[in-house]
Design a protein around this motif. Sequence first.
Motif, PDB file in Angstrom:
ATOM      1  N   UNK A  39      -8.185   6.432   8.430  1.00 35.17           N
ATOM      2  CA  UNK A  39      -7.688   5.137   7.971  1.00 35.17           C
ATOM      3  C   UNK A  39      -8.791   4.100   7.873  1.00 35.17           C
ATOM      4  N   UNK A  40      -9.705   4.106   8.830  1.00 31.37           N
ATOM      5  CA  UNK A  40     -10.834   3.181   8.781  1.00 31.37           C
ATOM      6  C   UNK A  40     -11.721   3.454   7.569  1.00 31.37           C
ATOM      7  N   UNK A  41     -11.919   4.730   7.267  1.00 30.67           N
ATOM      8  CA  UNK A  41     -12.719   5.083   6.094  1.00 30.67           C
ATOM      9  C   UNK A  41     -12.022   4.634   4.813  1.00 30.67           C
ATOM     10  N   UNK A  42     -10.709   4.744   4.789  1.00 31.29           N
ATOM     11  CA  UNK A  42      -9.946   4.304   3.628  1.00 31.29           C
ATOM     12  C   UNK A  42     -10.105   2.805   3.424  1.00 31.29           C
ATOM     13  N   UNK A  43     -10.006   2.055   4.510  1.00 27.67           N
ATOM     14  CA  UNK A  43     -10.176   0.604   4.414  1.00 27.67           C
ATOM     15  C   UNK A  43     -11.579   0.249   3.942  1.00 27.67           C
ATOM     16  N   UNK A  44     -12.583   0.936   4.494  1.00 24.27           N
ATOM     17  CA  UNK A  44     -13.965   0.647   4.112  1.00 24.27           C
ATOM     18  C   UNK A  44     -14.209   0.942   2.641  1.00 24.27           C
ATOM     19  N   UNK A  45     -13.500   1.936   2.121  1.00 20.07           N
ATOM     20  CA  UNK A  45     -13.651   2.300   0.714  1.00 20.07           C
ATOM     21  C   UNK A  45     -12.809   1.423  -0.209  1.00 20.07           C
ATOM     22  N   UNK A  46     -11.991   0.552   0.365  1.00 23.27           N
ATOM     23  CA  UNK A  46     -11.167  -0.344  -0.437  1.00 23.27           C
ATOM     24  C   UNK A  46     -10.047   0.350  -1.181  1.00 23.27           C
ATOM     25  N   UNK A  47      -9.564   1.458  -0.624  1.00 22.45           N
ATOM     26  CA  UNK A  47      -8.474   2.196  -1.270  1.00 22.45           C
ATOM     27  C   UNK A  47      -7.130   1.676  -0.786  1.00 22.45           C
ATOM     28  N   UNK A  48      -6.151   1.708  -1.652  1.00 26.37           N
ATOM     29  CA  UNK A  48      -4.859   1.095  -1.355  1.00 26.37           C
ATOM     30  C   UNK A  48      -3.889   2.004  -0.652  1.00 26.37           C
ATOM     31  N   UNK A  49      -4.264   2.466   0.522  1.00 32.34           N
ATOM     32  CA  UNK A  49      -3.388   3.352   1.295  1.00 32.34           C
ATOM     33  C   UNK A  49      -3.334   2.884   2.742  1.00 32.34           C
ATOM     34  N   UNK A  62       0.823  -1.194   0.000  1.00 32.16           N
ATOM     35  CA  UNK A  62       0.000   0.000   0.000  1.00 32.16           C
ATOM     36  C   UNK A  62       0.868   1.259   0.000  1.00 32.16           C
ATOM     37  N   UNK A  63       0.300   2.320  -0.550  1.00 30.75           N
ATOM     38  CA  UNK A  63       0.968   3.607  -0.491  1.00 30.75           C
ATOM     39  C   UNK A  63       0.674   4.272   0.855  1.00 30.75           C
ATOM     40  N   UNK A  64       1.558   5.176   1.238  1.00 35.73           N
ATOM     41  CA  UNK A  64       1.482   5.780   2.566  1.00 35.73           C
ATOM     42  C   UNK A  64       0.863   7.171   2.530  1.00 35.73           C
ATOM     43  N   UNK A  65      -0.053   7.393   3.475  1.00 37.47           N
ATOM     44  CA  UNK A  65      -0.558   8.732   3.768  1.00 37.47           C
ATOM     45  C   UNK A  65       0.034   9.131   5.110  1.00 37.47           C
ATOM     46  N   UNK A  66       0.814  10.193   5.134  1.00 41.22           N
ATOM     47  CA  UNK A  66       1.476  10.636   6.360  1.00 41.22           C
ATOM     48  C   UNK A  66       0.781  11.873   6.905  1.00 41.22           C
ATOM     49  N   UNK A 119     -15.754  14.148  14.139  1.00 40.21           N
ATOM     50  CA  UNK A 119     -16.146  15.270  13.290  1.00 40.21           C
ATOM     51  C   UNK A 119     -14.962  15.784  12.465  1.00 40.21           C
ATOM     52  N   UNK A 120     -13.782  15.831  13.089  1.00 45.12           N
ATOM     53  CA  UNK A 120     -12.579  16.245  12.349  1.00 45.12           C
ATOM     54  C   UNK A 120     -12.302  15.259  11.217  1.00 45.12           C
ATOM     55  N   UNK A 121     -12.430  13.961  11.517  1.00 45.45           N
ATOM     56  CA  UNK A 121     -12.198  12.942  10.482  1.00 45.45           C
ATOM     57  C   UNK A 121     -13.168  13.121   9.328  1.00 45.45           C
ATOM     58  N   UNK A 122     -14.412  13.477   9.637  1.00 42.76           N
ATOM     59  CA  UNK A 122     -15.396  13.699   8.573  1.00 42.76           C
ATOM     60  C   UNK A 122     -14.989  14.883   7.699  1.00 42.76           C
ATOM     61  N   UNK A 123     -14.494  15.948   8.334  1.00 44.62           N
ATOM     62  CA  UNK A 123     -14.031  17.113   7.574  1.00 44.62           C
ATOM     63  C   UNK A 123     -12.851  16.744   6.671  1.00 44.62           C
TER      64      UNK A 123
END
Length: 241
Positions: A79-89, A52-56, A220-224
Motif C-alpha cells: 500500500x505504501x508503494x502504491x501511494x508513492x507511485x500515485x496510483x488510485x488504489x 479509490x479502487x480496492x485491492x483486497x 522482501x515479500x512486498x518487493x516480490x
Amino acid sequence: MKTVPSILSCGLLLALCISCGSNSSQPAADVATAPAENAAPPPAKPASASAKQTILFFGNSITAGLGVEPEQAFPALVGQKIDSAGLGYTVVNAGLSGETTAGGRSRVGWVLRRPVAVFVLELGGNDGLRGLPLSATRRNLQAIIDTVRRRSPQARIVLAGMQIPPNLGADYAADFKKLYGDLARENKLTLIPFLLEGVGGVARFNQRDGIHPTPTGHRLVARTVWGVLQPLLRQPVPATP
C-alpha cells in the motif's frame, strides 16, 4: 525462479489472523481563504479513499502479518508503494490466521460485499502442511476464483503461489507447487510464482517459529508482490462485462 534455500527448513509455512487497513490517510480539511490576485491554481488534491479502487489481499497468517505490527505486514507495505507511485488504489488486508482453502471458500462471499478492482489470493499453504487432498484444495481455490468473478466481474485476480517442504513426499510437494501454475493458466490469472521467494527457509528473515516472516522478511515479500502487481495496476482498468 530461484530455488528456495533449505526447503526442508521452510517448515510449516503458514497460519493467519485478520487485519484490515487502508494505505492512505485522509488529508486535513483545508482552511477557506480568499485566493490572491493572479495566484496560481492550487494543486490537485489526491483522490479520497472512497474514490479509490480496492485491492483486497485474501489469505492466511502470512497476509495477516502474524507476529508483526499491521503496518509491517506486506499488504500494508505494498500500500505504501502504491501511494508513492500515485496510483488510485487503497489496500484492504483480509488475512485470517489458520485459514485453509475450505475456510476461504466459506468466507469469500462475506469479504466481497463491496466490489474490488484487484483480488490477491494467498491460500493453500495450510492445506499442504496438513496433507489435505490436493483435489480438494484445487476445488476450493477454483470456487473462490469463481465467486470473485461472479461478485466483481471486473476484478483482476492475482494468485500467490506457495511451496511446502517434502515431508509428505516429494510427489505431493511437487504436485502442490504445480497446482498454482495450472490454476493461473486455466483461469488466465496473474501468478506470483512463489510468495516467499528468498524468505522461506531463511532463518534471519523469519520469526522464532521459523514460519512467519519478520518485518525484514515482509519487506522482501512486498518487493516480490510489487514486482508482479505494479505492471498490472498501470494497465487500463477493464470494462465491466
